[in-house]
Design a protein around this motif. Structure first.
Motif, PDB file in Angstrom:
ATOM      1  N   LEU A 163     -13.909  -5.688 -10.244  1.00  0.00           N
ATOM      2  CA  LEU A 163     -13.229  -4.485 -10.730  1.00  0.00           C
ATOM      3  C   LEU A 163     -13.476  -4.206 -12.212  1.00  0.00           C
ATOM      4  CD1 LEU A 163      -9.771  -4.910  -8.944  1.00  0.00           C
ATOM      5  CD2 LEU A 163     -11.720  -3.537  -8.211  1.00  0.00           C
TER       6      LEU A 163
ATOM      7  N   ASP B 246     -12.645   3.745 -12.459  1.00  0.00           N
ATOM      8  CA  ASP B 246     -11.330   4.036 -13.044  1.00  0.00           C
ATOM      9  C   ASP B 246     -11.138   3.083 -14.224  1.00  0.00           C
ATOM     10  OD1 ASP B 246      -8.621   4.199 -13.715  1.00  0.00           O
ATOM     11  OD2 ASP B 246      -8.020   4.614 -11.650  1.00  0.00           O
TER      12      ASP B 246
ATOM     13  N   LYS C 163      -3.043   0.137  -7.618  1.00  0.00           N
ATOM     14  CA  LYS C 163      -3.941  -1.003  -7.776  1.00  0.00           C
ATOM     15  C   LYS C 163      -3.724  -1.681  -9.125  1.00  0.00           C
ATOM     16  CE  LYS C 163      -8.100  -1.124  -6.126  1.00  0.00           C
ATOM     17  NZ  LYS C 163      -9.535  -0.871  -5.820  1.00  0.00           N
TER      18      LYS C 163
ATOM     19  N   ASP D 216     -15.216  -1.000 -12.517  1.00  0.00           N
ATOM     20  CA  ASP D 216     -14.648   0.078 -11.706  1.00  0.00           C
ATOM     21  C   ASP D 216     -14.733   1.406 -12.451  1.00  0.00           C
ATOM     22  OD1 ASP D 216     -12.705   0.128  -9.087  1.00  0.00           O
ATOM     23  OD2 ASP D 216     -12.202   1.738 -10.501  1.00  0.00           O
TER      24      ASP D 216
ATOM     25  N   THR E 128       0.807  -1.214   0.000  1.00  0.00           N
ATOM     26  CA  THR E 128       0.000   0.000   0.000  1.00  0.00           C
ATOM     27  C   THR E 128       0.846   1.274   0.000  1.00  0.00           C
ATOM     28  OG1 THR E 128      -0.140  -0.129   2.417  1.00  0.00           O
ATOM     29  CG2 THR E 128      -1.938  -1.123   1.168  1.00  0.00           C
TER      30      THR E 128
ATOM     31  N   THR F 224      -5.904  -0.356  -2.072  1.00  0.00           N
ATOM     32  CA  THR F 224      -5.127   0.501  -2.966  1.00  0.00           C
ATOM     33  C   THR F 224      -6.041   1.130  -4.013  1.00  0.00           C
ATOM     34  OG1 THR F 224      -4.625  -1.466  -4.292  1.00  0.00           O
ATOM     35  CG2 THR F 224      -2.966  -0.772  -2.708  1.00  0.00           C
ATOM     36  N   SER F 225      -5.489   2.041  -4.782  1.00  0.00           N
ATOM     37  CA  SER F 225      -6.264   2.696  -5.836  1.00  0.00           C
ATOM     38  C   SER F 225      -5.336   3.130  -6.967  1.00  0.00           C
ATOM     39  CB  SER F 225      -7.013   3.913  -5.278  1.00  0.00           C
ATOM     40  OG  SER F 225      -6.080   4.853  -4.752  1.00  0.00           O
ATOM     41  N   ALA F 226      -5.965   3.576  -8.040  1.00  0.00           N
ATOM     42  CA  ALA F 226      -5.240   4.138  -9.187  1.00  0.00           C
ATOM     43  C   ALA F 226      -4.112   3.226  -9.674  1.00  0.00           C
ATOM     44  CB  ALA F 226      -4.708   5.527  -8.824  1.00  0.00           C
TER      45      ALA F 226
ATOM     46  N   VAL G 184      -8.142   0.744 -14.140  1.00  0.00           N
ATOM     47  CA  VAL G 184      -8.318  -0.403 -13.256  1.00  0.00           C
ATOM     48  C   VAL G 184      -9.175  -1.463 -13.932  1.00  0.00           C
ATOM     49  CG1 VAL G 184      -9.379  -1.183 -11.092  1.00  0.00           C
ATOM     50  CG2 VAL G 184      -7.985   0.902 -11.124  1.00  0.00           C
TER      51      VAL G 184
END
Length: 292
Positions: free
Chosen positions: A128, A133, A106, A131, A70, A101-103, A136
């Protein structure tokens, strides 16, 4: 001779001892590297420790690496080490990190799960696909295509109806990967159904051509009729797929069937058929080609 026997016996004793010594040294080194990851040392030093753990790391180092997933600075280094570890724990901590996590962080973890062909991650990756994003979602589709299997394919197919743009393209490519994996694994009926769905629903000719090619390869005894229909038809995608396979299809009577078509199809298709027949190397096609 006695010297050779003595040397052989000595090697039998020394080699296991050397192996044990090497293993012990690596175990000690691994513990030191874990200590680096858990310390307050610089990101550069922790990155170097991760790189070394990729080579010698075992399940013992998984928790320490998991704690870095992370961290935006070190997530790439940690997952790089976890990617190649055979331990199921490595796949589990990568999967668990998806929800933390993100962006781009991830996306990187998703890529690692695809690289590992991590089947336990399929349900998490499936969620996902929608998602917000798009990076992602597209990465999740690609990873599921790499993992393959019926569950991954089902998830991908369910997401295609409301997809668009790069995410849709990633979904289509992933569906093709899954279908080809099923075909390679001998699940011809499942592969055929997947190829058929892609051919019937997709608009892009590139995907439809690949899907029809897969249909032919998964159709067994029906391959030759499928090819004949496509070659005589007006659909460019299926016709191109069939012409690409003229040289390699092994159905009984295939050469004679293709040679018969030479006098029926338009000149551009005739040229492609002649090329395919020449690559087959079957002299049975010679009279029909000579007549052209």
């Amino acid at each position: 001779m006695k010297r050779l026997l003595c040397l052989a016996l000595a090697l039998c004793v020394l080699v296991p001892q050397l192996q044990l010594s090497t293993q012990a040294a690596q175990t000690n080194e691994e513990q030191q590297l874990i200590g680096v990851l858990q310390s307050s040392q610089s990101p550069r030093e922790k990155d170097a420790a991760c790189a070394r753990l990729k080579r010698i790391g075992t399940a013992q180092s998984v928790p320490a690496l998991a704690a870095l997933l992370t961290d935006e600075q070190l997530s790439h280094s940690a997952r790089y080490a976890l990617e190649s570890m055979p331990s199921a724990k490595a796949g589990q901590v990568l999967t668990d990190a998806l929800g933390k996590t993100s962006a781009l962080t991830k996306v990187g973890i998703i890529n690692s799960l695809g690289f590992r062909h991590e089947t336990q991650a399929v349900p998490a990756l499936a969620t996902l696909l929608t998602d917000q994003d798009s990076h992602v979602a597209a990465a999740a589709a690609t990873a599921l295509g790499q993992i393959g299997g019926s569950k991954a394919l089902t998830a991908l197919q369910a997401a295609t109806s409301n997809s668009a743009g790069p995410v849709h393209d990633a979904l289509m490519d992933a569906c093709l990967r899954c279908a080809n994996s099923l075909l390679a694994a001998g699940s011809q009926s499942k592969a055929l159904a997947a190829f058929q769905q892609l051919y019937d629903t997709e608009k892009k000719d590139g995907i439809r051509t690949a899907a029809y090619r897969g249909m032919i390869q998964a159709s067994g005894k029906q391959a030759l009729p499928l090819m004949t229909t496509a070659i005589l038809g007006a659909d460019d995608a299926s016709q191109i797929a069939a012409l690409q396979l003229v040289r390699e299809v092994t159905a009984p009577g295939a050469t004679a069937a293709f040679a018969t078509l030479l006098h029926i199809v338009a000149p551009p298709v005739q040229a492609a058929l002649i090329e395919g027949l020449s690559q087959r190397g079957d002299v049975a096609a010679a009279p029909a080609i000579a007549a052209m």
